[in-house]
Design an enzyme around this catalytic site. Structure first.
Site, PDB file in Angstrom:
ATOM      1  N   ARG A  53       0.840  -1.227   0.197  1.00 35.59           N
ATOM      2  CA  ARG A  53       0.025   0.101   0.127  1.00 35.59           C
ATOM      3  C   ARG A  53       0.871   1.290   0.057  1.00 35.59           C
ATOM      4  NH1 ARG A  53       2.254   1.848   3.774  1.00 35.59           N
ATOM      5  NH2 ARG A  53       0.662   3.427   3.945  1.00 35.59           N
ATOM      6  N   GLY A  54       0.343   2.514  -0.130  1.00 35.84           N
ATOM      7  CA  GLY A  54       1.134   3.454  -0.371  1.00 35.84           C
ATOM      8  C   GLY A  54       1.115   3.928  -1.762  1.00 35.84           C
ATOM      9  N   ALA A  55       0.906   5.111  -2.104  1.00 34.20           N
ATOM     10  CA  ALA A  55       0.788   5.377  -3.735  1.00 34.20           C
ATOM     11  C   ALA A  55       1.821   4.928  -4.594  1.00 34.20           C
ATOM     12  CB  ALA A  55       0.352   6.746  -3.817  1.00 34.20           C
ATOM     13  N   ARG A  90      -7.279  -0.576  -6.642  1.00 36.85           N
ATOM     14  CA  ARG A  90      -7.680   0.400  -5.734  1.00 36.85           C
ATOM     15  C   ARG A  90      -7.904   1.649  -6.695  1.00 36.85           C
ATOM     16  NH1 ARG A  90      -4.156   1.063  -0.298  1.00 36.85           N
ATOM     17  NH2 ARG A  90      -6.218   2.252   0.290  1.00 36.85           N
ATOM     18  N   GLN A 203      -2.150   2.540   9.873  1.00 37.92           N
ATOM     19  CA  GLN A 203      -0.827   2.486   9.283  1.00 37.92           C
ATOM     20  C   GLN A 203       0.154   3.397  10.037  1.00 37.92           C
ATOM     21  OE1 GLN A 203      -3.987   3.205   8.018  1.00 37.92           O
ATOM     22  NE2 GLN A 203      -3.958   2.842   5.599  1.00 37.92           N
ATOM     23  N   ASP A 244      -2.129  10.757  -1.979  1.00 39.74           N
ATOM     24  CA  ASP A 244      -2.326   9.547  -2.904  1.00 39.74           C
ATOM     25  C   ASP A 244      -2.449  10.402  -4.241  1.00 39.74           C
ATOM     26  OD1 ASP A 244      -2.976   8.583  -0.178  1.00 39.74           O
ATOM     27  OD2 ASP A 244      -2.599   6.916  -1.628  1.00 39.74           O
ATOM     28  N   ASN A 254      -5.598  12.729   0.475  1.00 37.37           N
ATOM     29  CA  ASN A 254      -4.639  11.816   1.215  1.00 37.37           C
ATOM     30  C   ASN A 254      -5.546  11.159   2.283  1.00 37.37           C
ATOM     31  OD1 ASN A 254      -1.659  10.706   1.857  1.00 37.37           O
ATOM     32  ND2 ASN A 254      -2.181  11.869   3.749  1.00 37.37           N
ATOM     33  N   LYS A 255      -4.877  10.142   2.945  1.00 35.96           N
ATOM     34  CA  LYS A 255      -5.539   9.236   4.205  1.00 35.96           C
ATOM     35  C   LYS A 255      -6.598  10.316   5.038  1.00 35.96           C
ATOM     36  CE  LYS A 255      -5.199   5.976   4.451  1.00 35.96           C
ATOM     37  NZ  LYS A 255      -6.335   4.770   3.856  1.00 35.96           N
TER      38      LYS A 255
END
Ligand code: MRU
Length: 385
Positions: A53-55, A90, A203, A244, A254-255
């Site tokens: 995960r993570g862009a 995603r 996270q 992201d 973002n998150k």
């Protein structure tokens, strides 16, 4: 990154030269497990289930996913179907589309029988370029942290608040928001990181805390709601988050929860920076409401996972049986709340003018600013376009 004395990236080719190894992030922080991906389906599943995960890492995994698919069938039709499958894994991180479009472009005009080698080379370059971009973000970001240290006139460490995980686990190496932290720490600048736990997937508590500990960076995990309080008390010198997808308007996706931190930062006068490689910029979209915001399973909210005293992993329910739940994974922070964008080419205003100043080739709507990137001079503090 160094884990128990050994150097790692988050994604690499196995010794067989074709299958792909990744760190299973669903098992961290309690177990360090490496997974092997052998098909496009494996790669899509790893992205969907957040093994990776993570862009930027999502983009790199998708690139190798397309390579794995091409080993089976490298025809145009197969590559197009593979691209759609990976894109659907995603929806929010723009790096996924960026990487797939890059590979799809590379394959065009190459005879089918030569495509596999060409695609693997392009995927490897995406990974190497991400490492270079994140290192550059780190170099530019150190100056922000150094300036904050000078501003404190020796009054304790620079306190940096970060949200989610935007460290080396979210990229191929170094990270985005955490790259300046690692670079500053390595230069001996006294700092400390407030780590938002980042419910519901944790996270921050699971991944950011783990990797900061691996690197020896002082940190404290805080509940998601604590940041505003700490900012009011003067205990946060700057916020740095990842993204992201940052729109050409400067709005930052973002998150979930990033927006609330930016609001608190604005109210308390704490600088709020967003760190990103050029692959996280959406050069076309200007409206935050057009960004697809991923909605994830209810179970991530209704249950929490942790380690029991006997070392086993346990999952327990935290909401009443049958509670309705909403689980939006990302939010949009308007550009007006962002002090500056910390890119691989330096710092700029969160605005079209700021981004085009650093990436003039995008103004004409063409060209990819891939490294070797022209290094623009960083400006500190407070952006500037
Ligand atoms: O849902 P995730 O864990 O993939 O979300 C990750 C983030 O929001 C990160 O902050 C973002 O990808 C930037 S990472 C370099």
């Amino acid at each position: 990154m160094r884990i128990r004395g050994r150097r790692y990236r988050t994604i690499w080719l196995a010794a067989d030269g074709w299958s792909v190894k990744v760190i299973d992030q669903t098992r961290l922080p309690h177990a360090f497990v490496v997974r092997r991906l052998t098909s496009l389906g494996d790669a899509a599943e790893a992205i969907r289930t957040m093994v990776v995960r993570g862009a930027p890492l999502i983009g790199a995994t998708a690139a190798y996913g397309l390579c794995l698919g091409a080993r089976e069938d490298a025809s145009d039709r197969s590559l197009d179907v593979g691209r759609e499958t990976l894109l659907a894994a995603r929806p929010t991180a723009i790096n996924l589309r960026w990487a797939l479009d890059k590979l799809r472009g590379v394959a065009r005009g190459v005879p089918v029988e030569e495509r596999v080698g060409v695609l693997y080379a392009a995927a490897a370059e995406i990974c190497d370029a991400d490492v270079r971009a994140c290192e550059a973000i780190g170099r530019h970001g150190v100056e922000l942290i150094r300036a904050a240290k000078v501003g404190k006139r020796g009054r304790g460490p620079v306190n940096i608040l970060t949200h989610c995980n935007a460290g080396w686990l979210a990229t191929v190496d170094w990270g985005t928001a955490l790259a300046p932290v690692y670079a500053a720490h390595d230069k001996g600048i006294d700092l400390h990181v407030w780590v938002d736990e980042t419910r519901p997937r944790n996270q921050g508590a699971n991944l950011t805390a783990w990797e900061l500990a691996q690197h020896g960076v002082p940190y404290t995990v805080i509940p998601d709601n604590a940041g505003g309080h700490l900012m009011q008390r003067g205990e946060v010198d700057l916020c740095i988050t990842g993204t992201d997808r940052t729109l050409i308007s400067g709005d930052v996706c973002n998150k979930i929860g990033t927006y609330l931190k930016a609001l608190a930062a604005k109210d308390t006068g704490v600088p709020f920076y967003v760190a990103l490689p050029h692959s996280s910029v959406d050069w076309e979209e200007t409206t935050g409401s057009a960004v697809p915001i991923e909605e994830r399973p209810e179970r991530e909210v209704t249950h929490v996972e942790g380690r029991a005293p006997d070392g086993s992993t346990v999952v327990v329910r935290v909401t009443p049986e049958g509670s309705p739940v909403a689980n939006h994974a990302f939010d949009i922070t308007p550009a007006r709340l962002v002090t500056g964008l910390l890119t691989d080419r330096g710092l700029c205003d969160a605005s079209p003018a700021g981004l085009f100043r650093l990436f003039p080739e995008r103004r004409a709507g063409k060209g990819d600013p891939s490294p070797p990137a022209r290094m623009a001079e960083s400006r500190v503090p407070g952006g500037g376009g």
